[in-house]
Design a protein around this motif. Structure first.
Motif: not given
Length: 281
Positions: A105, A108-109, A102, A144-146, A150, A148
């Motif tokens: 994520t 990354i935002g 969480e 989480a990266i995957d 990004a 996204s």
């Protein structure tokens, strides 16, 4: 100076990914917008936040800044530069893998190009997560990266040396496990000798290794590049250099009643002119 808006998050992430493919680059750590802009103008190719440097600037120890505030700080620095920004994201601001996912994520935002997750718990009695737990946290960050979409670089940190566990075999075991869990870059802050750095680089090859320069160790950029380091960060060191000058000046005024340390101050016109010109050096 290039406007931060001129480089999209995707552009920055592509540039950051390319930096990790070959050679060696320095990733200095600003702690506010002013130092971010100055480091970009100085010609560096990427930057990284420092959790400790920011905490000190707010009168708190490292680790005392909460997730929401840290995310806001990271977003401020990302917005202040056209360069890729890596987030020192501590242990993911959560005790469990789902919480780490969480937090990642959310990070990354902010527009970061990379982020690091460490295996330190902050608990003196149990300073590192057990290996299985630490791997699960790295794996959660990777997922989480995957998810996204990004292309954010995931750096996994083995904090062993920083908590007094200086068995290099443990460091390497952890880093190799983090690589298998999906880390893009490996990092063992606290290793300082040529032999230790070379051993870590060799153990996780071909993945890139970040080396921390926490002070004047006698090793140069060229030395570290020769040892196989791909990335060199300085953590809180630049902020502590500033604190060192500040403290020395304060002590001189208090104890001697003199102002000789002020001789090292940057002229007002120089630094004011730098920011008046929009950060062009």
């Amino acid at each position: 100076m290039t406007s931060p808006a001129a480089s999209s998050p995707a552009d920055k992430r592509r540039a950051f990914r390319t930096l990790h493919e070959s050679g060696c680059f320095v990733l200095p750590n600003p702690w506010d917008v002013g130092t971010t802009r100055y480091l970009e103008a100085a010609g560096f190719k990427a930057l990284a936040t420092t959790s400790a440097g920011y905490a000190f600037s707010t009168g708190r120890p490292d680790g005392a800044v909460g997730r929401d505030e840290m995310l806001a700080h990271i977003a401020d620095l990302v917005a202040a530069t056209s360069l890729p920004m890596n987030a020192d994201f501590e242990a993911g601001f959560a005790p469990d893998p789902a919480g780490v996912a969480e937090s990642v994520t959310l990070c990354i935002g902010t527009g970061v190009s990379g982020l690091s997750i460490e295996d330190a718990t902050g608990d003196v009695a149990r300073p590192l997560y057990d290996l299985d737990d630490a791997v699960a946290r790295v794996r959660a960050a990777r997922k989480a990266i995957d998810a996204s979409g990004a292309d954010v670089i995931l750096t996994a940190r083995a904090e062993c040396f920083l908590v007094g566990r200086t068995d290099l075999n443990e460091v390497i075991t952890r880093l190799k496990a983090y690589a298998a869990a999906g880390a893009d870059c490996l990092y063992a802050p606290g290793i300082r000798t040529r032999d230790d750095i070379s051993a870590v680089v060799e153990a996780v090859a071909p993945l890139p290794v970040n080396v921390l320069m926490p002070g004047s160790t006698g090793l140069s950029v060229a030395d570290l590049a020769g040892l196989g380091a791909r990335r060199i960060s300085v953590g809180s060191t630049l902020s502590r250099v500033a604190w060192g000058a500040f403290i020395a000046s304060v002590e001189e005024i208090r104890d001697a009643g003199t102002f000789q340390k002020f001789a090292g101050a940057v002229p007002f016109a120089e630094i004011n002119g730098f920011f008046r010109a929009g950060g062009d050096k």
